[in-house]
Design a protein around this motif. Sequence first.
Motif, PDB file in Angstrom:
ATOM      1  N   ARG A  45       0.853  -1.198   0.000  1.00 20.57           N
ATOM      2  CA  ARG A  45       0.000   0.000   0.000  1.00 20.57           C
ATOM      3  C   ARG A  45       0.884   1.243   0.000  1.00 20.57           C
ATOM      4  O   ARG A  45       1.004   1.952   0.995  1.00 20.57           O
ATOM      5  CB  ARG A  45      -0.946  -0.032   1.203  1.00 20.57           C
ATOM      6  CG  ARG A  45      -1.932  -1.198   1.167  1.00 20.57           C
ATOM      7  CD  ARG A  45      -2.964  -1.123   2.285  1.00 20.57           C
ATOM      8  NE  ARG A  45      -2.365  -1.120   3.604  1.00 20.57           N
ATOM      9  CZ  ARG A  45      -2.224  -2.196   4.380  1.00 20.57           C
ATOM     10  NH1 ARG A  45      -2.647  -3.379   3.962  1.00 20.57           N
ATOM     11  NH2 ARG A  45      -1.679  -2.101   5.582  1.00 20.57           N
ATOM     12  N   TRP A  46       1.501   1.491  -1.135  1.00 22.18           N
ATOM     13  CA  TRP A  46       2.467   2.568  -1.253  1.00 22.18           C
ATOM     14  C   TRP A  46       1.835   3.949  -1.105  1.00 22.18           C
ATOM     15  O   TRP A  46       2.444   4.850  -0.530  1.00 22.18           O
ATOM     16  CB  TRP A  46       3.205   2.438  -2.591  1.00 22.18           C
ATOM     17  CG  TRP A  46       4.161   1.293  -2.560  1.00 22.18           C
ATOM     18  CD1 TRP A  46       3.848  -0.038  -2.588  1.00 22.18           C
ATOM     19  CD2 TRP A  46       5.568   1.364  -2.452  1.00 22.18           C
ATOM     20  NE1 TRP A  46       4.990  -0.791  -2.500  1.00 22.18           N
ATOM     21  CE2 TRP A  46       6.062   0.037  -2.430  1.00 22.18           C
ATOM     22  CE3 TRP A  46       6.464   2.422  -2.380  1.00 22.18           C
ATOM     23  CZ2 TRP A  46       7.410  -0.249  -2.330  1.00 22.18           C
ATOM     24  CZ3 TRP A  46       7.819   2.132  -2.293  1.00 22.18           C
ATOM     25  CH2 TRP A  46       8.280   0.811  -2.269  1.00 22.18           C
ATOM     26  N   ALA A  47       0.620   4.149  -1.612  1.00 20.84           N
ATOM     27  CA  ALA A  47      -0.031   5.459  -1.500  1.00 20.84           C
ATOM     28  C   ALA A  47      -0.280   5.807  -0.035  1.00 20.84           C
ATOM     29  O   ALA A  47      -0.060   6.956   0.381  1.00 20.84           O
ATOM     30  CB  ALA A  47      -1.341   5.470  -2.281  1.00 20.84           C
ATOM     31  N   GLU A  48      -0.705   4.840   0.751  1.00 23.05           N
ATOM     32  CA  GLU A  48      -0.943   5.078   2.172  1.00 23.05           C
ATOM     33  C   GLU A  48       0.371   5.365   2.904  1.00 23.05           C
ATOM     34  O   GLU A  48       0.440   6.237   3.770  1.00 23.05           O
ATOM     35  CB  GLU A  48      -1.656   3.888   2.812  1.00 23.05           C
ATOM     36  CG  GLU A  48      -3.082   3.698   2.344  1.00 23.05           C
ATOM     37  CD  GLU A  48      -3.197   2.837   1.093  1.00 23.05           C
ATOM     38  OE1 GLU A  48      -2.185   2.626   0.385  1.00 23.05           O
ATOM     39  OE2 GLU A  48      -4.312   2.369   0.815  1.00 23.05           O
ATOM     40  N   ALA A  49       1.415   4.619   2.558  1.00 22.63           N
ATOM     41  CA  ALA A  49       2.725   4.842   3.171  1.00 22.63           C
ATOM     42  C   ALA A  49       3.235   6.245   2.847  1.00 22.63           C
ATOM     43  O   ALA A  49       3.760   6.950   3.719  1.00 22.63           O
ATOM     44  CB  ALA A  49       3.718   3.788   2.687  1.00 22.63           C
ATOM     45  N   LYS A  50       3.069   6.659   1.602  1.00 20.99           N
ATOM     46  CA  LYS A  50       3.500   8.001   1.192  1.00 20.99           C
ATOM     47  C   LYS A  50       2.724   9.072   1.947  1.00 20.99           C
ATOM     48  O   LYS A  50       3.305  10.035   2.459  1.00 20.99           O
ATOM     49  CB  LYS A  50       3.305   8.181  -0.313  1.00 20.99           C
ATOM     50  CG  LYS A  50       3.637   9.572  -0.817  1.00 20.99           C
ATOM     51  CD  LYS A  50       3.326   9.713  -2.290  1.00 20.99           C
ATOM     52  CE  LYS A  50       3.526  11.127  -2.770  1.00 20.99           C
ATOM     53  NZ  LYS A  50       3.147  11.288  -4.172  1.00 20.99           N
ATOM     54  N   SER A  51       1.426   8.908   2.040  1.00 21.35           N
ATOM     55  CA  SER A  51       0.580   9.890   2.712  1.00 21.35           C
ATOM     56  C   SER A  51       0.982  10.057   4.177  1.00 21.35           C
ATOM     57  O   SER A  51       1.127  11.185   4.663  1.00 21.35           O
ATOM     58  CB  SER A  51      -0.884   9.469   2.599  1.00 21.35           C
ATOM     59  OG  SER A  51      -1.709  10.380   3.274  1.00 21.35           O
ATOM     60  N   LEU A  52       1.163   8.955   4.871  1.00 22.98           N
ATOM     61  CA  LEU A  52       1.583   9.023   6.277  1.00 22.98           C
ATOM     62  C   LEU A  52       2.962   9.652   6.421  1.00 22.98           C
ATOM     63  O   LEU A  52       3.197  10.459   7.325  1.00 22.98           O
ATOM     64  CB  LEU A  52       1.615   7.621   6.883  1.00 22.98           C
ATOM     65  CG  LEU A  52       0.334   7.107   7.487  1.00 22.98           C
ATOM     66  CD1 LEU A  52       0.506   5.659   7.927  1.00 22.98           C
ATOM     67  CD2 LEU A  52      -0.105   7.965   8.651  1.00 22.98           C
ATOM     68  N   THR A  53       3.869   9.279   5.550  1.00 22.27           N
ATOM     69  CA  THR A  53       5.216   9.836   5.612  1.00 22.27           C
ATOM     70  C   THR A  53       5.173  11.342   5.413  1.00 22.27           C
ATOM     71  O   THR A  53       5.797  12.091   6.171  1.00 22.27           O
ATOM     72  CB  THR A  53       6.126   9.173   4.561  1.00 22.27           C
ATOM     73  OG1 THR A  53       6.156   7.761   4.797  1.00 22.27           O
ATOM     74  CG2 THR A  53       7.536   9.730   4.623  1.00 22.27           C
TER      75      THR A  53
END
Length: 96
Positions: A45-53
């Motif tokens: 879930r790269w989009a979620e990881a990016k958003s949190l980061t």
Amino acid sequence: MGQKRRNVEAVTDFADGRHFIRLHRDILLPAAVCDAVRRHLAAGRWAEAKSLTLEHAPDDAHDEVHLFFDSTAERLASEFEAVLLAEPDVALSRPS
């Protein structure tokens, strides 16, 4: 060369208790956020990881986070497209 590696790592430094995302440099994140990013990356879930980061990273790291996650998304999409061209049945067996 030719190895398939992800150039991101969610890290906990147990010696000093720091949690961070390691891209080209270490980007400090709160412990719970680092763990959540780690779980999102492991699940693809790269989009979620990016958003949190982005939500928790220092402002001076945002360009680097965007560059990394956007270029990785483009690379993964092109790799998937190449697989589809080579093996069209893969699209039918891909879970939705």
